[in-house]
Enzyme design. Structure first.
Site, PDB file in Angstrom:
ATOM      1  N   THR A  61      33.455  27.395  38.241  1.00 34.48           N
ATOM      2  CA  THR A  61      34.721  28.022  38.586  1.00 34.48           C
ATOM      3  C   THR A  61      35.350  28.619  37.339  1.00 34.48           C
ATOM      4  O   THR A  61      34.704  28.727  36.292  1.00 34.48           O
ATOM      5  CB  THR A  61      35.620  26.996  39.336  1.00 34.48           C
ATOM      6  OG1 THR A  61      36.780  27.667  39.795  1.00 34.48           O
ATOM      7  CG2 THR A  61      36.002  25.806  38.485  1.00 34.48           C
ATOM      8  N   LYS A  65      32.553  32.100  35.691  1.00 34.98           N
ATOM      9  CA  LYS A  65      31.663  32.679  36.702  1.00 34.98           C
ATOM     10  C   LYS A  65      30.785  33.812  36.184  1.00 34.98           C
ATOM     11  O   LYS A  65      29.654  33.965  36.618  1.00 34.98           O
ATOM     12  CB  LYS A  65      32.478  33.153  37.905  1.00 34.98           C
ATOM     13  CG  LYS A  65      33.006  31.983  38.721  1.00 34.98           C
ATOM     14  CD  LYS A  65      33.758  32.428  39.950  1.00 34.98           C
ATOM     15  CE  LYS A  65      34.289  31.202  40.670  1.00 34.98           C
ATOM     16  NZ  LYS A  65      35.135  31.525  41.791  1.00 34.98           N
ATOM     17  N   ASN A  86      28.952  31.480  41.360  1.00 34.76           N
ATOM     18  CA  ASN A  86      29.686  30.216  41.471  1.00 34.76           C
ATOM     19  C   ASN A  86      28.773  29.055  41.851  1.00 34.76           C
ATOM     20  O   ASN A  86      29.219  27.926  41.955  1.00 34.76           O
ATOM     21  CB  ASN A  86      30.836  30.329  42.489  1.00 34.76           C
ATOM     22  CG  ASN A  86      30.340  30.306  43.919  1.00 34.76           C
ATOM     23  OD1 ASN A  86      29.195  30.655  44.191  1.00 34.76           O
ATOM     24  ND2 ASN A  86      31.196  29.894  44.839  1.00 34.76           N
ATOM     25  N   ASP A 101      31.417  32.618  47.207  1.00 33.06           N
ATOM     26  CA  ASP A 101      32.863  32.786  47.419  1.00 33.06           C
ATOM     27  C   ASP A 101      33.177  33.717  48.594  1.00 33.06           C
ATOM     28  O   ASP A 101      34.015  33.410  49.440  1.00 33.06           O
ATOM     29  CB  ASP A 101      33.535  33.355  46.162  1.00 33.06           C
ATOM     30  CG  ASP A 101      33.836  32.286  45.130  1.00 33.06           C
ATOM     31  OD1 ASP A 101      33.858  31.087  45.488  1.00 33.06           O
ATOM     32  OD2 ASP A 101      34.051  32.650  43.960  1.00 33.06           O
ATOM     33  N   GLY A 126      44.335  41.580  42.342  1.00 32.45           N
ATOM     34  CA  GLY A 126      43.588  40.777  41.366  1.00 32.45           C
ATOM     35  C   GLY A 126      42.224  41.392  41.174  1.00 32.45           C
ATOM     36  O   GLY A 126      41.675  42.019  42.094  1.00 32.45           O
ATOM     37  N   GLY A 129      37.182  37.081  38.510  1.00 31.67           N
ATOM     38  CA  GLY A 129      35.925  36.587  39.066  1.00 31.67           C
ATOM     39  C   GLY A 129      35.974  36.413  40.568  1.00 31.67           C
ATOM     40  O   GLY A 129      34.992  36.705  41.263  1.00 31.67           O
TER      41      GLY A 129
HETATM   42  P1  NDP Z   1      40.200  35.044  36.714  1.00 36.61           P
HETATM   43  O1  NDP Z   1      40.783  34.338  35.541  1.00 36.61           O
HETATM   44  O2  NDP Z   1      38.796  35.538  36.669  1.00 36.61           O
HETATM   45  O3  NDP Z   1      41.129  36.307  37.072  1.00 36.61           O
HETATM   46  C1  NDP Z   1      42.506  36.152  37.164  1.00 36.61           C
HETATM   47  C2  NDP Z   1      43.113  37.382  37.818  1.00 36.61           C
HETATM   48  O4  NDP Z   1      44.499  37.114  38.034  1.00 36.61           O
HETATM   49  C3  NDP Z   1      43.034  38.639  36.982  1.00 36.61           C
HETATM   50  O5  NDP Z   1      42.930  39.749  37.844  1.00 36.61           O
HETATM   51  C4  NDP Z   1      44.397  38.628  36.256  1.00 36.61           C
HETATM   52  O6  NDP Z   1      44.851  39.904  35.890  1.00 36.61           O
HETATM   53  C5  NDP Z   1      45.275  38.105  37.349  1.00 36.61           C
HETATM   54  N1  NDP Z   1      46.499  37.461  36.875  1.00 36.61           N
HETATM   55  C6  NDP Z   1      46.592  36.401  36.040  1.00 36.61           C
HETATM   56  N2  NDP Z   1      47.885  36.059  35.868  1.00 36.61           N
HETATM   57  C7  NDP Z   1      48.627  36.931  36.621  1.00 36.61           C
HETATM   58  C8  NDP Z   1      50.018  37.089  36.855  1.00 36.61           C
HETATM   59  N3  NDP Z   1      50.909  36.290  36.277  1.00 36.61           N
HETATM   60  N4  NDP Z   1      50.417  38.073  37.674  1.00 36.61           N
HETATM   61  C9  NDP Z   1      49.522  38.892  38.265  1.00 36.61           C
HETATM   62  N5  NDP Z   1      48.178  38.796  38.076  1.00 36.61           N
HETATM   63  C10 NDP Z   1      47.747  37.816  37.264  1.00 36.61           C
HETATM   64  O7  NDP Z   1      40.426  34.045  37.962  1.00 36.61           O
HETATM   65  P2  NDP Z   1      39.623  34.049  39.337  1.00 36.61           P
HETATM   66  O8  NDP Z   1      39.494  35.455  39.795  1.00 36.61           O
HETATM   67  O9  NDP Z   1      38.400  33.226  39.223  1.00 36.61           O
HETATM   68  O10 NDP Z   1      40.621  33.231  40.300  1.00 36.61           O
HETATM   69  C11 NDP Z   1      41.778  33.829  40.861  1.00 36.61           C
HETATM   70  C12 NDP Z   1      42.409  32.867  41.870  1.00 36.61           C
HETATM   71  O11 NDP Z   1      41.523  32.646  42.971  1.00 36.61           O
HETATM   72  C13 NDP Z   1      42.731  31.496  41.316  1.00 36.61           C
HETATM   73  O12 NDP Z   1      43.963  31.107  41.855  1.00 36.61           O
HETATM   74  C14 NDP Z   1      41.623  30.615  41.855  1.00 36.61           C
HETATM   75  O13 NDP Z   1      42.030  29.276  41.975  1.00 36.61           O
HETATM   76  C15 NDP Z   1      41.398  31.248  43.206  1.00 36.61           C
HETATM   77  N6  NDP Z   1      40.055  30.994  43.744  1.00 36.61           N
HETATM   78  C16 NDP Z   1      39.927  30.294  44.914  1.00 36.61           C
HETATM   79  C17 NDP Z   1      38.685  30.051  45.460  1.00 36.61           C
HETATM   80  C18 NDP Z   1      38.565  29.296  46.733  1.00 36.61           C
HETATM   81  O14 NDP Z   1      37.448  28.875  47.081  1.00 36.61           O
HETATM   82  N7  NDP Z   1      39.627  29.109  47.488  1.00 36.61           N
HETATM   83  C19 NDP Z   1      37.455  30.525  44.816  1.00 36.61           C
HETATM   84  C20 NDP Z   1      37.704  31.298  43.623  1.00 36.61           C
HETATM   85  C21 NDP Z   1      38.957  31.481  43.105  1.00 36.61           C
HETATM   86  P3  NDP Z   1      44.540  40.541  34.443  1.00 36.61           P
HETATM   87  O15 NDP Z   1      43.229  41.261  34.585  1.00 36.61           O
HETATM   88  O16 NDP Z   1      45.690  41.435  34.220  1.00 36.61           O
HETATM   89  O17 NDP Z   1      44.481  39.394  33.459  1.00 36.61           O
END
Ligand code: NDP
Length: 267
Positions: A61, A65, A86, A101, A126, A129
């Site tokens: 996670t 990833k 993942n 995912d 977003g 990953g």
């Molecule tokens: P990453 O760290 O790979 O990406 C984070 C993303 O969130 C980026 O697009 C980032 O934008 C954006 N971001 C971070 N902070 C903020 C903010 N304050 N406001 C707006 N955008 C923001 O994380 P993941 O993609 O792996 O995970 C994202 C979410 O999905 C998490 O909450 C995770 O727990 C959840 N998830 C749930 C799963 C499930 O099975 N239910 C599976 C996978 C993930 P920037 O590019 O600008 O930094």
């Protein structure tokens, strides 16, 4: 006993050990599944150590990833399409990578929540990953057109090009009309207990709003959905379904997810 683990940081509160233990019990498959806290720089070494101790499979996670795909000897088509993995499976001392995912999200939306995805005008908020993992399976399920918006625009542009969909800047969101499916795939809720930067006019009561995160982190999305008076879901069901998909890869049997869903929903 076969050894499995989830790697990530932070990982202490991961529900994956509990979910896989429940699946193992249900399917009468003895297994040990632990959570291993690991930063990006130590991932390759920590994973190699796990393999040498007899590790048979790993879930990966945040923030690992993309690294998980890089360490794998072979990868599934959906992991390659996502550019992220993942699920890792040990085979002859090497790792095979997959990405469950997107399949988990689609199963939760269509099978549990009975959402028809075909033709839904979709916003993906977003571009990390998780967004990479869900876009292919969502498109295969028939959603479209899709627009990606991210806090940092270059990441949205890159992902939009990868999946041949549209992207827009956050400032343009109020001008984009209404979406039928709004996927909150950012980490917004993990850091801020403030409202999502989504104006109400981008959806109406017929829309579906879905946050990939769960627990407190999903509250801003659930509040937003209740203001718009549309159906809102958190990502607990996706978590369970992506785990079921990984379990099937490792053990060649599909667990029934209803009991663990009820148990975790009640927490
Ligand atoms: P990453 O760290 O790979 O990406 C984070 C993303 O969130 C980026 O697009 C980032 O934008 C954006 N971001 C971070 N902070 C903020 C903010 N304050 N406001 C707006 N955008 C923001 O994380 P993941 O993609 O792996 O995970 C994202 C979410 O999905 C998490 O909450 C995770 O727990 C959840 N998830 C749930 C799963 C499930 O099975 N239910 C599976 C996978 C993930 P920037 O590019 O600008 O930094």
């Amino acid at each position: 006993m076969q050894k499995y683990a989830v790697f990530g940081y932070p990982i202490a509160h991961s529900l994956s050990p509990r979910i896989h233990a429940a699946f193992g019990e249900q399917c009468a498959i003895p297994l040990a599944y632990e959570a291993i806290a690991c930063h990006s720089e130590q991932f390759a070494e920590t994973l190699a150590g796990f393999l040498s101790r007899g590790g048979a499979g790993a879930n990966v996670t945040l923030p690992l990833k993309q690294r998980a795909l890089a360490v794998a000897w072979q990868s599934s088509a959906r992991a390659l399409r996502a550019g992220a993995a993942n699920t890792l499976t040990a085979r002859n001392g090497q790792w095979l990578a997959d990405n469950t995912d997107g399949a988990g999200l689609v199963a939760d939306l269509t099978l549990r929540h009975r959402v028809e995805l075909r033709g839904r005008r979709t916003l993906v908020f977003g571009a990390g990953g998780a967004a990479r993992g869900i876009l292919g399976p969502l498109l295969d399920a028939g959603v479209g057109p899709v627009t990606i918006i991210n806090r940092s625009e270059p990441a949205a542009l890159e992902l939009a090009e990868r999946f041949s969909v549209q992207h827009a800047a956050l400032e343009q969101l109020p001008t984009l009309g209404k979406f039928d499916l709004l996927i909150q795939a950012s980490s917004h809720g993990h850091q801020l207990d403030t409202a999502l930067p989504w104006p109400e006019q981008i959806a109406d009561a017929s829309a579906i709003a879905y946050d990939l995160s769960y627990g407190k982190a999903a509250l801003p999305l659930l509040r937003w959905a209740s203001e718009v008076e549309c159906r809102g879901f958190d990502g607990l069901g996706m978590l369970i379904e992506q785990a079921a998909e990984a379990f099937e890869i490792w053990h060649a049997v599909r667990p029934d997810t209803r009991a663990i869903w009820g148990e975790l929903r009640a927490l």
